[in-house]
Design a protein around this motif. Sequence first.
Motif, PDB file in Angstrom:
ATOM      1  N   ILE A 148      46.114  28.735  38.780  1.00  0.00           N
ATOM      2  CA  ILE A 148      46.384  30.092  39.262  1.00  0.00           C
ATOM      3  C   ILE A 148      45.346  31.071  38.729  1.00  0.00           C
ATOM      4  O   ILE A 148      44.881  31.960  39.453  1.00  0.00           O
ATOM      5  CB  ILE A 148      47.811  30.522  38.872  1.00  0.00           C
ATOM      6  CG1 ILE A 148      48.840  29.671  39.627  1.00  0.00           C
ATOM      7  CG2 ILE A 148      48.040  32.005  39.154  1.00  0.00           C
ATOM      8  CD1 ILE A 148      50.275  29.970  39.281  1.00  0.00           C
ATOM      9  N   SER A 149      44.948  30.880  37.473  1.00  0.00           N
ATOM     10  CA  SER A 149      43.921  31.739  36.888  1.00  0.00           C
ATOM     11  C   SER A 149      42.608  31.608  37.660  1.00  0.00           C
ATOM     12  O   SER A 149      41.949  32.612  37.975  1.00  0.00           O
ATOM     13  CB  SER A 149      43.704  31.373  35.414  1.00  0.00           C
ATOM     14  OG  SER A 149      42.690  32.161  34.843  1.00  0.00           O
ATOM     15  N   PHE A 150      42.231  30.385  37.989  1.00  0.00           N
ATOM     16  CA  PHE A 150      41.004  30.150  38.750  1.00  0.00           C
ATOM     17  C   PHE A 150      41.082  30.815  40.124  1.00  0.00           C
ATOM     18  O   PHE A 150      40.145  31.497  40.559  1.00  0.00           O
ATOM     19  CB  PHE A 150      40.760  28.648  38.919  1.00  0.00           C
ATOM     20  CG  PHE A 150      39.605  28.316  39.822  1.00  0.00           C
ATOM     21  CD1 PHE A 150      38.304  28.370  39.345  1.00  0.00           C
ATOM     22  CD2 PHE A 150      39.819  27.974  41.158  1.00  0.00           C
ATOM     23  CE1 PHE A 150      37.225  28.079  40.185  1.00  0.00           C
ATOM     24  CE2 PHE A 150      38.756  27.677  41.995  1.00  0.00           C
ATOM     25  CZ  PHE A 150      37.466  27.730  41.509  1.00  0.00           C
ATOM     26  N   ALA A 151      42.226  30.661  40.806  1.00  0.00           N
ATOM     27  CA  ALA A 151      42.390  31.214  42.146  1.00  0.00           C
ATOM     28  C   ALA A 151      42.353  32.743  42.126  1.00  0.00           C
ATOM     29  O   ALA A 151      41.684  33.375  42.959  1.00  0.00           O
ATOM     30  CB  ALA A 151      43.711  30.729  42.749  1.00  0.00           C
ATOM     31  N   PHE A 152      43.057  33.338  41.169  1.00  0.00           N
ATOM     32  CA  PHE A 152      43.068  34.797  41.058  1.00  0.00           C
ATOM     33  C   PHE A 152      41.663  35.328  40.807  1.00  0.00           C
ATOM     34  O   PHE A 152      41.199  36.254  41.474  1.00  0.00           O
ATOM     35  CB  PHE A 152      44.003  35.230  39.918  1.00  0.00           C
ATOM     36  CG  PHE A 152      45.449  35.352  40.297  1.00  0.00           C
ATOM     37  CD1 PHE A 152      46.000  34.588  41.310  1.00  0.00           C
ATOM     38  CD2 PHE A 152      46.283  36.235  39.632  1.00  0.00           C
ATOM     39  CE1 PHE A 152      47.334  34.682  41.653  1.00  0.00           C
ATOM     40  CE2 PHE A 152      47.623  36.350  39.960  1.00  0.00           C
ATOM     41  CZ  PHE A 152      48.152  35.574  40.973  1.00  0.00           C
ATOM     42  N   ASN A 153      40.986  34.743  39.809  1.00  0.00           N
ATOM     43  CA  ASN A 153      39.682  35.261  39.426  1.00  0.00           C
ATOM     44  C   ASN A 153      38.635  35.048  40.513  1.00  0.00           C
ATOM     45  O   ASN A 153      37.734  35.870  40.686  1.00  0.00           O
ATOM     46  CB  ASN A 153      39.240  34.637  38.098  1.00  0.00           C
ATOM     47  CG  ASN A 153      39.917  35.285  36.912  1.00  0.00           C
ATOM     48  OD1 ASN A 153      39.809  36.494  36.710  1.00  0.00           O
ATOM     49  ND2 ASN A 153      40.636  34.506  36.120  1.00  0.00           N
ATOM     50  N   LYS A 154      38.750  33.960  41.259  1.00  0.00           N
ATOM     51  CA  LYS A 154      37.839  33.743  42.386  1.00  0.00           C
ATOM     52  C   LYS A 154      38.030  34.842  43.428  1.00  0.00           C
ATOM     53  O   LYS A 154      37.062  35.383  43.981  1.00  0.00           O
ATOM     54  CB  LYS A 154      38.124  32.370  43.020  1.00  0.00           C
ATOM     55  CG  LYS A 154      36.995  31.860  43.897  1.00  0.00           C
ATOM     56  CD  LYS A 154      35.778  31.519  43.068  1.00  0.00           C
ATOM     57  CE  LYS A 154      34.679  30.889  43.919  1.00  0.00           C
ATOM     58  NZ  LYS A 154      33.454  30.640  43.144  1.00  0.00           N
ATOM     59  N   THR A 155      39.282  35.197  43.670  1.00  0.00           N
ATOM     60  CA  THR A 155      39.589  36.264  44.628  1.00  0.00           C
ATOM     61  C   THR A 155      39.021  37.598  44.165  1.00  0.00           C
ATOM     62  O   THR A 155      38.392  38.326  44.950  1.00  0.00           O
ATOM     63  CB  THR A 155      41.113  36.384  44.816  1.00  0.00           C
ATOM     64  OG1 THR A 155      41.629  35.136  45.270  1.00  0.00           O
ATOM     65  CG2 THR A 155      41.446  37.471  45.825  1.00  0.00           C
TER      66      THR A 155
END
Length: 369
Positions: A19-26
């Motif tokens: 989730i951290s990866f997905a949020f930060n990519k966004t």
Amino acid sequence: MKKGFLFYLDSYPLIKGFISFAFNKTFHIIKLFNSECKNSSTTVLISLSRIGDTIFTLPSIKALKKNSPKLTIICFNHSKIIYELFIDDVNYIVVDAKEIKFGGRIINKKYRFLLKQLNPEKIFDLTGSILSASLIFNSKAKIIIGFNECYFKEIYSTYIVKREKPHLIDMYLEVIRLQYNISDVEINREFPASFNRGDKILIHPFAGWAAKEWNINKYIELSELLLSDYNVSWIFAQSNSNEKLTELLKLKKINYIITGSLIDLVEELKSCSCIVSNDSGPLYLASALGKPTFTIYGPTNPAYSKPYGQNHRAICKQISCSPKTDEQYCHKDAGRLCKYYECMDLLSVNEVYSEVKRFLEKLNILKSS
């Protein structure tokens, strides 16, 4: 603020990482699509905090004001009232807590619009939560500095992990120091003393949640012991008042003051000699106004929040589940998940009275005639 599902992801590191990866990519993509523009010279500071944390941010804001004369603070109304007591020439955007969505987690879009209109060059985030992240995630400010959960790292141009060491004042100062070279000599963590030894002693028996509150009946016993020598009054907000409590105080012949607003509270605190309370906002506000404080701690660590200076004392009962030296809270989420409140229940009236009496004698608080 209520804790959301992100808080509980600490128990599931793989899911948390995804989730951290997905949020930060966004957030990174949003930044790429934000076209560069010429910012104004305005600096914005975000302080969406309760009363206690508002007080702890004061040294940071004073330091920031010296380096950024054109300062706008985004905060709740209670924080604005407090800041105006200590800091001059600041603009405010006041956030209405009723307009925050999803249980106090997501800011109303109108505040993002107001921030966009300011077009600040720098943003300092002293809130460090999903609430402040929802305000600044699409800002075009060149410099965005702050701490937050790992999910929001890419929002910031300079990001730090939230400080875990005492004191909370220093946690906020760390954010300002990432941009400005501020020495300890320039920082006054101790608020100037301002009290009359002949004024009344105030007792505030409430706190942000039940686990931080010493038993009401014990406070009544403490008051009765103190009343044999001193002028003592209870003080509490209208929201804490009920007929059962007020009738009990009348029966015990204990004076009480019910405040209808934060401004009322400030005026009453200004006219007291000192305050005895739990780990609570009114106590820290009293310390900022120069009043001596005596704090009863339980599931929170005094090292993180006890006011600086010789005019402040604290007591706590150390038990097996008490927070360790480098922990702000006990492992039961500062008592919110605790069923028993042993750290508070085991603290006797005699223990507290002995320490309070010794403290009052050292302050030379005048006894009632």
